[in-house]
Design a protein around this motif. Structure first.
Motif, short mmCIF file in Angstrom:
data_model
loop_
_atom_site.label_atom_id
_atom_site.label_comp_id
_atom_site.label_asym_id
_atom_site.label_seq_id
_atom_site.Cartn_x
_atom_site.Cartn_y
_atom_site.Cartn_z
N GLU A 325 0.81 -1.22 0.00
CA GLU A 325 0.00 0.00 0.00
C GLU A 325 0.85 1.27 0.00
O GLU A 325 0.33 2.37 -0.24
CB GLU A 325 -0.95 0.02 1.21
N TYR A 326 2.17 1.15 0.25
CA TYR A 326 3.05 2.32 0.23
C TYR A 326 3.56 2.65 -1.17
O TYR A 326 4.24 3.66 -1.36
CB TYR A 326 4.23 2.11 1.19
N ALA A 327 3.25 1.80 -2.15
CA ALA A 327 3.62 2.11 -3.53
C ALA A 327 2.96 3.42 -3.94
O ALA A 327 1.75 3.60 -3.80
CB ALA A 327 3.19 0.98 -4.45
N GLY A 328 3.75 4.34 -4.44
CA GLY A 328 3.23 5.63 -4.86
C GLY A 328 3.39 6.73 -3.84
O GLY A 328 3.37 7.92 -4.19
N ILE A 329 3.56 6.35 -2.55
CA ILE A 329 3.78 7.37 -1.52
C ILE A 329 5.13 7.15 -0.82
O ILE A 329 5.38 7.70 0.24
CB ILE A 329 2.64 7.39 -0.48
N MET A 330 5.95 6.31 -1.43
CA MET A 330 7.29 6.04 -0.90
C MET A 330 8.30 6.19 -2.02
O MET A 330 8.00 5.91 -3.19
CB MET A 330 7.35 4.61 -0.32
N ALA A 331 9.50 6.64 -1.67
CA ALA A 331 10.55 6.80 -2.67
C ALA A 331 11.90 6.46 -2.04
O ALA A 331 12.00 6.20 -0.84
CB ALA A 331 10.56 8.23 -3.21
N MET A 332 12.92 6.46 -2.89
CA MET A 332 14.28 6.17 -2.44
C MET A 332 15.20 7.28 -2.93
O MET A 332 14.96 7.88 -3.99
CB MET A 332 14.74 4.81 -2.97
N HIS A 333 16.24 7.56 -2.16
CA HIS A 333 17.16 8.65 -2.50
C HIS A 333 18.57 8.24 -2.09
O HIS A 333 18.85 8.04 -0.92
CB HIS A 333 16.74 9.92 -1.75
N HIS A 334 19.45 8.06 -3.07
CA HIS A 334 20.88 7.87 -2.76
C HIS A 334 21.72 8.38 -3.91
O HIS A 334 21.20 8.69 -4.99
CB HIS A 334 21.22 6.42 -2.39
N GLY A 335 23.01 8.50 -3.68
CA GLY A 335 23.89 9.21 -4.59
C GLY A 335 24.07 8.60 -5.96
O GLY A 335 24.55 9.28 -6.87
N LEU A 356 7.07 8.44 2.98
CA LEU A 356 8.27 7.73 3.40
C LEU A 356 9.33 7.81 2.32
O LEU A 356 9.04 7.64 1.13
CB LEU A 356 7.92 6.25 3.67
N VAL A 357 10.59 8.10 2.73
CA VAL A 357 11.74 8.05 1.82
C VAL A 357 12.84 7.24 2.49
O VAL A 357 13.21 7.51 3.64
CB VAL A 357 12.27 9.46 1.48
N VAL A 358 13.33 6.23 1.79
CA VAL A 358 14.48 5.45 2.25
C VAL A 358 15.71 6.09 1.62
O VAL A 358 15.78 6.24 0.40
CB VAL A 358 14.36 3.98 1.83
N CYS A 359 16.69 6.46 2.44
CA CYS A 359 17.79 7.28 1.91
C CYS A 359 19.11 6.93 2.59
O CYS A 359 19.17 6.16 3.55
CB CYS A 359 17.48 8.76 2.09
N THR A 360 20.16 7.55 2.07
CA THR A 360 21.51 7.42 2.64
C THR A 360 21.99 8.82 3.02
O THR A 360 21.19 9.74 3.17
CB THR A 360 22.47 6.78 1.62
N SER A 361 23.29 9.00 3.10
CA SER A 361 23.86 10.30 3.46
C SER A 361 23.55 11.38 2.42
O SER A 361 23.83 12.55 2.65
CB SER A 361 25.38 10.18 3.63
N LEU A 542 18.30 5.86 -15.10
CA LEU A 542 17.99 5.51 -13.71
C LEU A 542 19.09 5.93 -12.74
O LEU A 542 18.82 6.17 -11.57
CB LEU A 542 17.76 4.00 -13.59
N GLY A 543 20.34 5.96 -13.20
CA GLY A 543 21.44 6.30 -12.32
C GLY A 543 22.71 5.60 -12.76
O GLY A 543 22.87 5.24 -13.93
N THR A 544 23.62 5.39 -11.82
CA THR A 544 24.90 4.76 -12.15
C THR A 544 25.21 3.63 -11.18
O THR A 544 24.83 3.67 -10.01
CB THR A 544 26.05 5.78 -12.09
#
Length: 879
Positions: A325-335, A356-361, A542-544
């Protein structure tokens, strides 16, 4: 006396219905009196406006009747930040303030993300305020006629200085400031005459230099370039200011402004329901996912901080798998995610579109996310300051409560949680030791100046000597560097590739367009493994991911990245093409450099907490919860007090185990393990296998070690001949060789490639290894090789901490315990030992389970994978 500028700023505060904090008022007075220095303020306290608004007041004081029509003033303020992500929010806040006050100014950014067209426009017309990074500052210094850009510069602000201090990027800032100070002094001399300059240099007054009859905040006051740093609390703030301003800055012109705000913190540890059955080892922490999601459900917006990018991918995947149920209201953030994705996440946080955001430094620093009211830290952050920085992401505005939860990934991390809270309560924070004599950074800087307008050796030497980093640079060393950039030095003189700078009538200059272009592309001190961009087959980035991971994939393999299940198609021109996969299983990328060691300050508080446990003090909820584990440790072995040093010994089918518990952090233990193994081998020749974690280390050998005899040797824990023993016990050459790779890159010895055409990682490693061998054989006193050895000792082994730890242990009573099976202290180290190279067809999970059964420690190891299901919820297809 109050001047027009202060009146305008006070009116603006009233319009915003805000109140100036005392530290903001103190900052205003210090700035308008011509001081430079350091502003120490916590995140979310209004520190940006504390410096920006006094600067505006100063300008209005100079133009009290015309400030609303003063356009195109040239560059007046340079604002340097360590993260590109910080510039967008700061720019918006500054622009809004200028618009509301009535200043017709333009606030702009110049970073690696700035489009080329905007960079070209900045060359033609500079804004009044420019936000940039250390790398972009040096790119500006590499432009022709760069002094014109800084002709009207009044102030330089270094934001988040504590993050730059102790890094090579910090040295870049020091060098850049040394040049800006010289340019400002020249402008001041031309504008005010030599008399004013001399008066400033000789002034011991606590007031700013001024013409007769003018007060310190007079609108007509002419002062030297102001330099201000903004720093969170660290253990060496005074030294931080000294490093920032350089050793030529008059002490009477320096101010330290402290916010001294009583920031409200609510820090709690998430307690496992049954600590006795919680993992003794592990680093993921998913067993506590249900408890974490209960906190998320109660909160408005939550940041879940992980210590590594891989860990963030694992947690994101687990949450979607178990809480669809968190699909669409959750994201991820890292370098490693694409910049557009990261920007979208930041904007969505501002817009309160994410729960909600799952992240690093990547979200550690000053980005202002006011909707965030809760922070969750998964696993020990290994440092007090780092945890405070992350906790401050919640309640990120004055007067708000910062609420943070600590999630232990194994049992003993609960004690780290107790130590974190104790350290914060006592105000114990890590110091950031400045880097000294980083010759690779200096070589890059010298070529940067040669690429632009050139430099004269004697003048540049005097400038460089004013920096903290190069205060001890000798003329002989500087001469070697000049020789290196012009002739290639003693070793590389026969290779045109290294003859970059030419000397014409005493002016050192780069005349080759090819050399200049390649140098501009290489400016910077951030080095990492070669990365490959990940793109959809249908388009879009998408990133590296590091080349080493992609090289292990075959077409059709599934992996998780950016929160998506991806099928690998092919690699073409350093781009990995993928398409969406419906598979729920796949490998997760790993990135180098993820594991952080326990800081010396947190380690010391941890040992204090352990001493309380050994004395039966149980005042912390974490200690009370861990009582069954500590009781078992005492039953099987011993709980060391502060004056004791514990060594455990036992025999198994693998061999003879010796376990030492300094509680000093992984890097110190790596060096100490090798050192003590070498000293044992001098008494009885033996081969050792080594494993370590942040609490201790293990020496495993096939033959019995006469440990009692070894401990009778007074030199076993001695610091006598320490460096020689380290050289013999470790492959110092290989350690220095690894450090040299980055040094060669920064110093311009290797070229990493053009945009879209990078040199392959293995080719770079081969080139730097060859250069290291050539220098070592034919030029052993080479400054870059010497730097590589020094960095290996200081940063890879933490030699200073190792020395201090040995001195502490030498004063303690040695407690030697022969045990029957691994203790709660020993088991996590032995799990770490499963990472040793060996041939096996078993998974790590199977090997941990087998070891637990063999030693009667079932249930105390965290599985490598697990399924966590929330009752009554099934996973939806796709997300």
């Amino acid at each position: 006396m109050t001047f027009k500028g202060q009146q305008v700023i006070q009116q603006w505060y009233r319009q915003k219905n805000w109140q100036q904090f005392p530290f903001q008022q103190e900052m205003e007075t210090a700035y308008l009196s011509g001081y430079s220095g350091l502003l120490n303020a916590p995140t979310g306290s209004g520190k940006t406006f504390a410096l920006f608004l006094p600067f505006l007041a100063g300008f209005i004081n100079q133009h009290p009747d015309t400030y609303t029509t003063q356009k195109n003033n040239g560059l007046l303020m340079l604002w340097i930040t360590p993260l590109r992500a910080l510039t967008n929010d700061i720019r918006k806040a500054m622009q809004e303030a200028c618009d509301e006050i009535g200043l017709p100014w333009h606030i702009a950014t110049r970073t690696g993300d700035t489009p080329a067209a905007e960079k070209q426009a900045l060359k033609k017309k500079l804004p009044e305020v420019l936000l940039t990074t250390p790398e972009s500052l040096h790119l500006m210094l590499a432009q022709k006629e760069y002094p014109k850009m800084f002709a009207g510069l009044q102030v330089v602000v270094i934001d988040e200085w504590h993050e730059l201090l102790g890094t090579k990027r910090g040295v870049q800032v020091e060098l850049g400031l040394s040049k800006l100070k010289v340019l400002a002094a020249g402008n001041r001399e031309r504008g005010a005459g030599n008399e004013n300059k001399t008066a400033w240099k000789n002034s011991d007054s606590n007031l700013a230099p001024r013409s007769p009859g003018l007060e310190p905040d007079s609108p007509n006051l002419r002062t030297p370039l102001r330099i201000w740093g903004i720093s969170a609390t660290i253990g060496n703030l005074e030294q931080a200011a000294e490093v920032l301003l350089g050793n030529d800055f008059p002490p009477g012109r320096i101010k330290m402004v402290r916010a001294n705000l009583d920031k409200k913190l609510d820090i709690r540890s998430i307690m496992p329901e049954n600590v006795e059955n919680y993992s003794w080892a592990g680093h993921i922490g998913l067993k506590l996912l249900p408890e974490v999601m209960e906190i998320v459900a109660r909160s408005k917006t939550t940041l879940i901080f992980t210590n590594t990018r891989s860990q963030s991918e694992i947690w994101y995947h687990a949450i979607l798998d178990n809480y669809p149920e968190y699909a669409g209201i959750m994201a991820m953030h890292h370098g490693s995610l694409d910049n557009e994705l990261r920007n979208w996440v930041e904007q969505a946080l501002h817009a309160e579109a994410l729960k909600l955001v799952v992240c690093t430094s990547s979200l550690d620093l000053g980005v202002d996310f006011r909707p965030v009211d809760t922070v969750v830290q998964v696993g020990s952050p290994k440092g007090v300051a780092r945890f405070m920085q992350r906790a401050g992401r919640s309640g990120h505005h004055p007067g708000a409560v910062s609420r943070a939860y600590f999630v232990p990934t194994h049992s003993l991390e609960l004690l780290e949680g107790a130590a974190l809270k104790e350290a914060i309560r006592k105000g114990i924070f890590e110091s950031r030791d400045p880097m000294l004599l980083t010759m690779d950074v200096l070589i890059q800087y010298m070529v940067t100046l040669a690429v632009s307008d050139g430099f004269r050796a004697e003048e540049l030497f005097e400038e460089i000597k004013t920096t903290y980093a190069f205060a001890d640079l000798t003329r002989n060393e500087f001469g070697q560097l000049l020789d290196f950039i012009t002739t290639g030095g003693k070793t590389l003189a026969q290779y045109d590739e290294f003859l970059k700078v030419e000397v014409e009538n005493g002016l050192y200059k780069v005349n080759s367009r090819r050399v200049a272009m390649r140098h501009r592309l290489s400016i910077g001190t951030i080095t990492s493994d070669l990365s490959i961009r990940v793109k959809w087959l249908s388009g879009g980035s998408l990133g590296t991911i590091e080349e080493s991971f992609i090289s292990r994939l075959k077409p059709g393999n599934t992996f998780w990245f950016a929160g998506r299940s991806l099928e690998f198609i092919r690699v073409k021109e350093m781009t990995a093409y993928v398409k969406k996969s419906n598979s729920t299983k796949g490998i997760i990328p790993s990135w180098n450099g993820g594991r952080m060691p326990l800081s010396s300050q947190l380690a010391a508080v941890f040992r204090d907490k352990l001493d309380e446990v050994a004395h039966g003090v149980e005042k912390d909820e974490e200690v009370i919860a861990l009582k069954p584990l500590f009781d078992l440790q005492q039953q099987l072995s011993h709980l060391p007090q502060s004056h004791e040093f514990l060594i455990e010994s036992f025999k198994s089918r693998e061999g003879h185990h010796l376990l030492f518990y300094p509680f000093e952090g992984r890097l110190v233990h790596e060096g100490m393990a090798s050192l003590l193994a070498f000293r044992i081998s001098k008494i009885k020749p033996a081969s050792f296998s080594i494993a370590m974690n942040d609490y201790g280390f293990e020496l495993l050998t096939d033959e019995d070690v006469p440990i009692e005899q070894v401990l009778e040797d007074a030199g076993f824990f001695s610091i006598d001949n320490l460096l020689d023993d380290i050289q013999h016990s470790l492959n110092a050459n290989e350690m220095a060789r690894r450090r040299f790779r980055d040094i060669a890159h920064i110093g311009g010895l290797v070229f990493t490639g053009y945009p879209g055409q990078p040199v392959k990682n293995r080719h770079l490693q081969a080139s730097t290894s060859l250069l290291f061998e050539v220098f070592s054989e034919y030029e052993p006193n080479n400054l870059l090789v010497r730097q590589a050895y020094n960095e290996a000792l200081a940063f890879q082994l933490e030699e200073f901490r190792l020395r201090a730890a040995l001195q502490r242990i030498a004063t303690q009573n040695i407690i030697l315990k022969t045990i029957e099976r691994p203790t709660p202290f020993a088991f996590p180290i032995m799990v770490d030992s499963l990472g040793r190279e060996r041939l096996t067809t078993e998974t790590l999970e199977e090997r941990i389970a087998k070891m637990a059964r063999n030693y009667g420690a079932e249930g105390f190891a965290e599985p490598a994978e697990r399924k966590i299901r929330k009752p009554g919820v099934t996973r939806k297809k796709g997300f």
